[in-house]
Design an enzyme around this catalytic site. Sequence first.
Site, PDB file in Angstrom:
ATOM      1  N   LYS A 102       0.843  -1.198   0.000  1.00  0.00           N
ATOM      2  CA  LYS A 102       0.000   0.000   0.000  1.00  0.00           C
ATOM      3  C   LYS A 102       0.882   1.253   0.000  1.00  0.00           C
ATOM      4  O   LYS A 102       0.699   2.152  -0.791  1.00  0.00           O
ATOM      5  CB  LYS A 102      -0.911  -0.030   1.234  1.00  0.00           C
TER       6      LYS A 102
ATOM      7  N   GLU B  10      10.639  -4.606   4.585  1.00  0.00           N
ATOM      8  CA  GLU B  10      10.805  -6.011   4.182  1.00  0.00           C
ATOM      9  C   GLU B  10      10.403  -6.211   2.724  1.00  0.00           C
ATOM     10  O   GLU B  10      11.104  -6.859   1.942  1.00  0.00           O
ATOM     11  CB  GLU B  10       9.927  -6.928   5.056  1.00  0.00           C
TER      12      GLU B  10
ATOM     13  N   GLY C 166      -4.833  -1.705   4.801  1.00  0.00           N
ATOM     14  CA  GLY C 166      -4.069  -2.851   4.297  1.00  0.00           C
ATOM     15  C   GLY C 166      -4.731  -4.185   4.618  1.00  0.00           C
ATOM     16  O   GLY C 166      -4.888  -5.051   3.763  1.00  0.00           O
ATOM     17  N   ARG C 167      -5.160  -4.335   5.888  1.00  0.00           N
ATOM     18  CA  ARG C 167      -5.718  -5.640   6.300  1.00  0.00           C
ATOM     19  C   ARG C 167      -7.130  -5.870   5.760  1.00  0.00           C
ATOM     20  O   ARG C 167      -7.683  -6.943   5.917  1.00  0.00           O
ATOM     21  CB  ARG C 167      -5.678  -5.757   7.821  1.00  0.00           C
TER      22      ARG C 167
ATOM     23  N   GLU D 144      -4.832  -6.389  14.685  1.00  0.00           N
ATOM     24  CA  GLU D 144      -4.276  -5.082  14.301  1.00  0.00           C
ATOM     25  C   GLU D 144      -5.356  -4.006  14.382  1.00  0.00           C
ATOM     26  O   GLU D 144      -5.060  -2.839  14.578  1.00  0.00           O
ATOM     27  CB  GLU D 144      -3.679  -5.149  12.882  1.00  0.00           C
TER      28      GLU D 144
ATOM     29  N   HIS E 262      -5.391 -32.454  18.036  1.00  0.00           N
ATOM     30  CA  HIS E 262      -4.207 -33.207  18.486  1.00  0.00           C
ATOM     31  C   HIS E 262      -3.091 -32.263  18.896  1.00  0.00           C
ATOM     32  O   HIS E 262      -1.931 -32.663  18.970  1.00  0.00           O
ATOM     33  CB  HIS E 262      -3.759 -34.147  17.363  1.00  0.00           C
TER      34      HIS E 262
ATOM     35  N   LYS F 250       9.170  -0.630  14.359  1.00  0.00           N
ATOM     36  CA  LYS F 250       9.754  -0.298  13.058  1.00  0.00           C
ATOM     37  C   LYS F 250      10.834   0.756  13.217  1.00  0.00           C
ATOM     38  O   LYS F 250      11.896   0.670  12.608  1.00  0.00           O
ATOM     39  CB  LYS F 250       8.676   0.261  12.121  1.00  0.00           C
TER      40      LYS F 250
HETATM   41  O1  F6P Z   1       2.317  -4.206   9.916  1.00  0.00           O
HETATM   42  C1  F6P Z   1       1.836  -2.961   9.644  1.00  0.00           C
HETATM   43  C2  F6P Z   1       1.358  -2.806   8.252  1.00  0.00           C
HETATM   44  O2  F6P Z   1       1.295  -1.439   8.067  1.00  0.00           O
HETATM   45  C3  F6P Z   1       0.012  -3.475   7.966  1.00  0.00           C
HETATM   46  O3  F6P Z   1      -1.048  -2.743   8.412  1.00  0.00           O
HETATM   47  C4  F6P Z   1       0.075  -3.619   6.497  1.00  0.00           C
HETATM   48  O4  F6P Z   1      -0.878  -4.527   6.020  1.00  0.00           O
HETATM   49  C5  F6P Z   1       1.491  -4.091   6.307  1.00  0.00           C
HETATM   50  O5  F6P Z   1       2.229  -3.360   7.268  1.00  0.00           O
HETATM   51  C6  F6P Z   1       2.070  -3.908   4.930  1.00  0.00           C
HETATM   52  O6  F6P Z   1       2.027  -2.571   4.526  1.00  0.00           O
HETATM   53  P1  F6P Z   1       2.199  -2.164   3.003  1.00  0.00           P
HETATM   54  O7  F6P Z   1       1.092  -2.769   2.222  1.00  0.00           O
HETATM   55  O8  F6P Z   1       2.160  -0.672   2.995  1.00  0.00           O
HETATM   56  O9  F6P Z   1       3.531  -2.686   2.537  1.00  0.00           O
END
Ligand code: F6P
Length: 539
Positions: free
Chosen positions: A213, A219, A273-274, A347, A378, A503
């Site tokens: 987003k 990462e 995002g979620r 979240e 199990h 972060k």
């Molecule tokens: O972990 C925090 C977060 O901001 C989530 O809310 C989001 O889904 C994820 O990181 C990835 O963010 P992006 O889509 O901006 O890479």
Amino acid sequence: MASSTLICETQPWKDLKSHVEDIKKTHLRELLSDTDRCKSMMVDFDGITLDYSRQRATPGTMDKLYNLAETAHLKEKINRMFNGERINSTENRSVLHVALRAPRDAVMKSDGKNVVPDVWNVLDKIKDFSERVRNGSWVGATGKALTDVISVGIGGSFLGPLFVHTALQTDPEASKCATGRQLRFLANVDPIDVARNIAGLKPETTLVLVVSKTFTTAETMLNARTLRAWISKELGPSAVAKHMVAISTNLTLVEKFGIDPNNAFAFWDWVGGRYSVCSAVGVLPLSLQYGFTVVEKYVTSLKNLPVLLGILSVWNVSFFGYPASAILPYSQALEKFAPHIQQVSMESNGKGVSIDGKPLPFETGEIDFGEPGTNGQHSFYQLIHQGRVVPCDFIGIVKSQQPVYLEGEVVNNHDELMSNFFAQPDALAYGKTPEELLKENVLQHLVPHKTFSGNRPSLSLLLPSLDAYKIGQLLAIYEHRVAVQGFIWGINSFDQWGVELGKSLATQVRKQLHASRVKGESAEGFNFSTTTMLTKYLK
Ligand code: F6P
């Protein structure tokens, strides 16, 4: 209720606080013997049956909970969300992921602008692009068809699409459309995840989707650069144009990264995002794998089952004080459902202050976890039967995606699975008394160990089958369940400031690792414990 009043200060909350003490006196065994009560706690909703008679609640409880929801202005809050008001006040954004499911001719506005045409422009672009990739008219740099896709993204840019992909994989209709294609997800920055994702794939037949987003997530961006290097090394830098596309709200950074904005699929800051699985975040990778026609079906609508699930969870968390909730699908196809809902729920609702910033004197959110049955039985079910009380959501399917019939067996695989789906809620609710054990001649010294207190709440959802449409229904139900909880607790379910501190500390460590690796500088500016651990790591 005045907007500055906390929900826990209201009369309906206080009424429920005393009501729960009455309910605690009644065992579920007794509640389940009242057939009229049980009848009133079974609902059919668009093909799905919900049975919540194993909740520690009576019709009177439900009235009180609806009263609480009214006091929390639940309806008005839902309307404000659907009307595109900026209810995510800490980020000054509207919350309109519901528009991602809107039919083409619907009108849903954010800041006075109908967003539905934008949603459909992107869906049309996905349809066109995915068809071209699938029919071989969009080819890679060497002229070969792109049969494999790696979707690079984390959190909301990963968990929802992974869940739907896992669920569609074994659906006969969807899977036959995926023949000869592969879809993989690279989320973790761990080099092991990179290695697993590229294992057996060739750059010349691989399409990489960079899903972020913000297009700033550390990462994802490092993984995207790693895959860009993987492609360039083999095919030359110009190949990136054919082998990498992006899904983002930040088209400026997409271009800066080296992806042509024409090869980007937009979404908008009003999609959290979620909550983005019905945007290009989910629709593009899944359309590449299964074809747009299959995927379009999981983009669906909702009625009011989520309100019921939301208020029941508030009842369990805020009045019984149960901190956790288990999601237990009796379907291997739903193995990634709990991890996805874990992010959506935790979240969204793990907050310490009200939407106005007032500290909350009660806990919000729940610890969500789960595994498909019977595997979970199990593993951790021992704890939920005789240890802690964890309200459970059992999810069962009438018709398996992949039935197996074996001659001579008492029941087939699916009936065996579903025997457990029906048995577990009763085991939790009724338990087993010492008297019952003694009647069965259980040795006296084993009686305490074999006793089950019961009285453990659960609800059951029974779906007729598991196709793209049903998967979309399940998704919508749980997304809205989470919103309902947050609206009642009076929190902002749509921001996530809690992920920021870690972060920013990682940025400090990253700088240190760079300085140590490149210039040999020793770790500085950290506390004793971190300095010691860093020094060991750097050796
Ligand atoms: O972990 C925090 C977060 O901001 C989530 O809310 C989001 O889904 C994820 O990181 C990835 O963010 P992006 O889509 O901006 O890479």
